[in-house]
Design an enzyme around this catalytic site. Sequence first.
Site, PDB file in Angstrom:
ATOM      1  N   ARG A 116       0.814  -1.232   0.000  1.00  0.00           N
ATOM      2  CA  ARG A 116       0.000   0.000   0.000  1.00  0.00           C
ATOM      3  C   ARG A 116       0.841   1.272   0.000  1.00  0.00           C
ATOM      4  NH1 ARG A 116      -3.034  -2.980   3.694  1.00  0.00           N
ATOM      5  NH2 ARG A 116      -4.873  -3.895   2.731  1.00  0.00           N
ATOM      6  N   LYS A 138       4.239  11.830 -10.919  1.00  0.00           N
ATOM      7  CA  LYS A 138       3.363  10.953 -11.708  1.00  0.00           C
ATOM      8  C   LYS A 138       4.053   9.614 -11.939  1.00  0.00           C
ATOM      9  CE  LYS A 138       0.952  14.471 -14.473  1.00  0.00           C
ATOM     10  NZ  LYS A 138       0.849  15.007 -15.850  1.00  0.00           N
ATOM     11  N   GLU A 180      12.792  18.695 -24.594  1.00  0.00           N
ATOM     12  CA  GLU A 180      12.034  19.152 -23.421  1.00  0.00           C
ATOM     13  C   GLU A 180      12.702  20.388 -22.795  1.00  0.00           C
ATOM     14  OE1 GLU A 180       9.105  17.860 -22.627  1.00  0.00           O
ATOM     15  OE2 GLU A 180       9.109  15.847 -23.512  1.00  0.00           O
ATOM     16  N   LYS A 222      10.122  23.356 -14.348  1.00  0.00           N
ATOM     17  CA  LYS A 222       9.033  22.381 -14.195  1.00  0.00           C
ATOM     18  C   LYS A 222       8.471  22.417 -12.768  1.00  0.00           C
ATOM     19  CE  LYS A 222       7.075  17.900 -14.727  1.00  0.00           C
ATOM     20  NZ  LYS A 222       7.102  16.497 -15.134  1.00  0.00           N
ATOM     21  N   GLU A 232      -3.230  27.817  -8.844  1.00  0.00           N
ATOM     22  CA  GLU A 232      -3.762  28.533  -9.999  1.00  0.00           C
ATOM     23  C   GLU A 232      -4.598  27.712 -10.967  1.00  0.00           C
ATOM     24  OE1 GLU A 232      -1.285  31.106 -12.385  1.00  0.00           O
ATOM     25  OE2 GLU A 232      -0.144  31.581 -10.590  1.00  0.00           O
ATOM     26  N   ARG A 236      -0.286  23.983 -15.268  1.00  0.00           N
ATOM     27  CA  ARG A 236       0.411  22.758 -15.638  1.00  0.00           C
ATOM     28  C   ARG A 236       0.223  22.425 -17.129  1.00  0.00           C
ATOM     29  NH1 ARG A 236       1.348  18.078 -11.136  1.00  0.00           N
ATOM     30  NH2 ARG A 236       2.772  16.838 -12.346  1.00  0.00           N
ATOM     31  N   ASN A 240       2.332  21.147 -21.642  1.00  0.00           N
ATOM     32  CA  ASN A 240       1.871  20.389 -22.807  1.00  0.00           C
ATOM     33  C   ASN A 240       2.237  21.030 -24.130  1.00  0.00           C
ATOM     34  OD1 ASN A 240       0.762  18.119 -21.758  1.00  0.00           O
ATOM     35  ND2 ASN A 240      -1.263  19.038 -21.452  1.00  0.00           N
ATOM     36  N   HIS A 243       2.969  19.117 -27.267  1.00  0.00           N
ATOM     37  CA  HIS A 243       2.583  17.728 -27.002  1.00  0.00           C
ATOM     38  C   HIS A 243       1.256  17.316 -27.625  1.00  0.00           C
ATOM     39  CE1 HIS A 243       5.964  17.799 -24.314  1.00  0.00           C
ATOM     40  NE2 HIS A 243       5.754  16.560 -23.915  1.00  0.00           N
ATOM     41  N   HIS A 247       2.305  14.252 -29.410  1.00  0.00           N
ATOM     42  CA  HIS A 247       1.770  12.934 -29.020  1.00  0.00           C
ATOM     43  C   HIS A 247       1.098  12.246 -30.193  1.00  0.00           C
ATOM     44  CE1 HIS A 247       1.540  13.355 -24.374  1.00  0.00           C
ATOM     45  NE2 HIS A 247       2.515  12.538 -24.736  1.00  0.00           N
ATOM     46  N   HIS A 259       9.836  10.071 -28.173  1.00  0.00           N
ATOM     47  CA  HIS A 259       8.924  11.097 -27.663  1.00  0.00           C
ATOM     48  C   HIS A 259       9.477  12.509 -27.904  1.00  0.00           C
ATOM     49  CE1 HIS A 259       6.136  13.107 -24.951  1.00  0.00           C
ATOM     50  NE2 HIS A 259       7.175  13.654 -24.348  1.00  0.00           N
TER      51      HIS A 259
HETATM   52  N1  NAD Z   1       6.192  10.749 -14.905  1.00  0.00           N
HETATM   53  C1  NAD Z   1       6.286  11.810 -15.688  1.00  0.00           C
HETATM   54  O1  NAD Z   1       5.913  12.919 -15.325  1.00  0.00           O
HETATM   55  C2  NAD Z   1       6.870  11.632 -17.051  1.00  0.00           C
HETATM   56  C3  NAD Z   1       7.202  12.750 -17.812  1.00  0.00           C
HETATM   57  C4  NAD Z   1       7.796  12.558 -19.048  1.00  0.00           C
HETATM   58  C5  NAD Z   1       8.015  11.274 -19.522  1.00  0.00           C
HETATM   59  N2  NAD Z   1       7.675  10.205 -18.760  1.00  0.00           N
HETATM   60  C6  NAD Z   1       7.910   8.832 -19.237  1.00  0.00           C
HETATM   61  O2  NAD Z   1       9.307   8.642 -19.394  1.00  0.00           O
HETATM   62  C7  NAD Z   1       9.509   7.624 -20.371  1.00  0.00           C
HETATM   63  C8  NAD Z   1      10.604   8.060 -21.295  1.00  0.00           C
HETATM   64  O3  NAD Z   1      11.785   8.255 -20.561  1.00  0.00           O
HETATM   65  P1  NAD Z   1      13.213   8.046 -21.220  1.00  0.00           P
HETATM   66  O4  NAD Z   1      13.307   8.831 -22.454  1.00  0.00           O
HETATM   67  O5  NAD Z   1      14.210   8.224 -20.166  1.00  0.00           O
HETATM   68  O6  NAD Z   1      13.121   6.532 -21.721  1.00  0.00           O
HETATM   69  P2  NAD Z   1      13.859   5.206 -21.209  1.00  0.00           P
HETATM   70  O7  NAD Z   1      13.690   5.016 -19.765  1.00  0.00           O
HETATM   71  O8  NAD Z   1      13.385   4.130 -22.111  1.00  0.00           O
HETATM   72  O9  NAD Z   1      15.400   5.510 -21.486  1.00  0.00           O
HETATM   73  C9  NAD Z   1      15.839   5.664 -22.802  1.00  0.00           C
HETATM   74  C10 NAD Z   1      16.923   4.624 -23.169  1.00  0.00           C
HETATM   75  O10 NAD Z   1      18.157   5.034 -22.617  1.00  0.00           O
HETATM   76  C11 NAD Z   1      18.703   3.998 -21.789  1.00  0.00           C
HETATM   77  N3  NAD Z   1      19.432   4.703 -20.743  1.00  0.00           N
HETATM   78  C12 NAD Z   1      18.914   5.517 -19.777  1.00  0.00           C
HETATM   79  N4  NAD Z   1      19.904   6.100 -19.086  1.00  0.00           N
HETATM   80  C13 NAD Z   1      21.079   5.656 -19.604  1.00  0.00           C
HETATM   81  C14 NAD Z   1      22.449   5.922 -19.327  1.00  0.00           C
HETATM   82  N5  NAD Z   1      22.823   6.813 -18.398  1.00  0.00           N
HETATM   83  N6  NAD Z   1      23.373   5.268 -20.044  1.00  0.00           N
HETATM   84  C15 NAD Z   1      23.000   4.397 -21.035  1.00  0.00           C
HETATM   85  N7  NAD Z   1      21.727   4.139 -21.362  1.00  0.00           N
HETATM   86  C16 NAD Z   1      20.778   4.760 -20.658  1.00  0.00           C
HETATM   87  C17 NAD Z   1      17.514   3.187 -21.361  1.00  0.00           C
HETATM   88  O11 NAD Z   1      17.885   1.873 -21.033  1.00  0.00           O
HETATM   89  C18 NAD Z   1      16.651   3.237 -22.608  1.00  0.00           C
HETATM   90  O12 NAD Z   1      17.089   2.303 -23.552  1.00  0.00           O
HETATM   91  C19 NAD Z   1       8.182   7.398 -21.047  1.00  0.00           C
HETATM   92  O13 NAD Z   1       7.634   6.187 -20.602  1.00  0.00           O
HETATM   93  C20 NAD Z   1       7.332   8.562 -20.576  1.00  0.00           C
HETATM   94  O14 NAD Z   1       5.955   8.248 -20.499  1.00  0.00           O
HETATM   95  C21 NAD Z   1       7.105  10.361 -17.551  1.00  0.00           C
HETATM   96 ZN    ZN Z   2       7.254  15.304 -23.052  1.00  0.00          ZN
END
Ligand code: NAD
Ligand code: ZN
Length: 357
Positions: A116, A138, A180, A222, A232, A236, A240, A243, A247, A259
């Site tokens: 939990r 998130k 970003e 951010k 407000e 947030r 976007n 996006h 998206h 992305h």
């Molecule tokens: N929670 C939120 O607010 C939020 C916001 C934006 C994006 N996201 C999520 O984040 C995800 C995308 O994140 P991402 O782009 O980091 O993708 P990811 O976690 O898939 O990482 C990208 C690639 O890089 C590799 N990698 C990461 N760090 C490394 C390092 N230091 N050295 C070598 N390889 C490395 C990973 O293994 C992967 O293959 C999506 O699922 C998206 O929905 C969440």
């Molecule tokens: Zn984004």
Amino acid sequence: VRRRTVALPTYDVTIAADALDQLGQIVRAYAPAHRYAIVTDSNVGPVYAARVQAALDTRDEPLTIPAGEAHKTRETWARLTDSMLASGYGRDTTIIALGGGVVGDLAGFVAATFMRGVAYVQVPTSLLAMIDASVGGKTGVDTAAGKNLVGAFHQPAAVVADVSVLSTLPREHLRAGMAEAIKHGVIADAEYFDRVQSLAADLRALDAARLEDLVARSVEIKADVVRRDEREGGVRKTLNFGHTIGHAIELRSDFELLHGHAVAIGMVYETLIAERLGVAAAGTAARVRDAVRVAGLPDVRPSHMDVDSILAATHGDKKARAGAAEYALPARVGAMAAADRGWSLPVADGLVREVLG
Ligand SMILES: NC(=O)c1ccc[n+]([C@@H]2O[C@H](COP(=O)([O-])OP(=O)(O)OC[C@H]3O[C@@H](n4cnc5c(N)ncnc54)[C@H](O)[C@@H]3O)[C@@H](O)[C@H]2O)c1
Ligand SMILES: [Zn+2]
């Protein structure tokens, strides 16, 4: 040691080269536990997990998931929680999310639900995770119906961003993160926008100090938006920017496009829309396009991609809502439009179609 801290209401983000070696101290201060469960992926774990184990002085083996968005699923969540239960982890556990946004979202969701809810610390290793995914609380997984549709808000106890790990991040993912950062400049800080543009022009020159600055300023922007949203309502939405179309293009590429690359394209089109509506100053779209190009990011939709299908995706594929979708649009580089209208404006399909040409 040079070290930046960005304070959020309930936790701090520590940004420094070699912050991994401070992890033991930070975790003991903010999220001490009987046991630590390190969740990582198959790319990051082999390179960095041993350092994290040493910093935490734990002999527990890291829990490693296969790398990639395709594994951000309930099935992976089930496997992780099952193996934690089998290994006897209890309530007094802190989860360490060591990886990109996929690991962060998944491990965060495990933390939100295991027993939990247990504490977790984000140790983002991709640029995108450092400046975006690890901030805001998130967590969640993807389902067949779409991305991030099942999850929870669960704030980490701390975020530790060690910029030196970016040296092993594949170049395309570094670029995707830059998209970003460009977005953060457009929505909040023109001077930062210029700085990101010049840093993005030569990624090899990105030393630790410059990366720390970049991550710190983006996290600040951010965090500021996330903080203000409580009072407000709606600000947030400015996050976007890029996006709505981004998206849609990401989806229509069947996630072939990263992305950040899709968002880069989205930012260019959405700024063009803002100019056409008279919302953005003339020349804004050209500046955004320049920054995107300089960063080596794409600035037009894939030519084979059908405009109507992109448009449908901007409506979440719901025909009933067709006609106009809501967009967060810039007024200029450094400021978003429509503060008095909840930071979003309806844009007619016709205009989107015209701009996507
Ligand atoms: N929670 C939120 O607010 C939020 C916001 C934006 C994006 N996201 C999520 O984040 C995800 C995308 O994140 P991402 O782009 O980091 O993708 P990811 O976690 O898939 O990482 C990208 C690639 O890089 C590799 N990698 C990461 N760090 C490394 C390092 N230091 N050295 C070598 N390889 C490395 C990973 O293994 C992967 O293959 C999506 O699922 C998206 O929905 C969440
Ligand atoms: Zn984004």
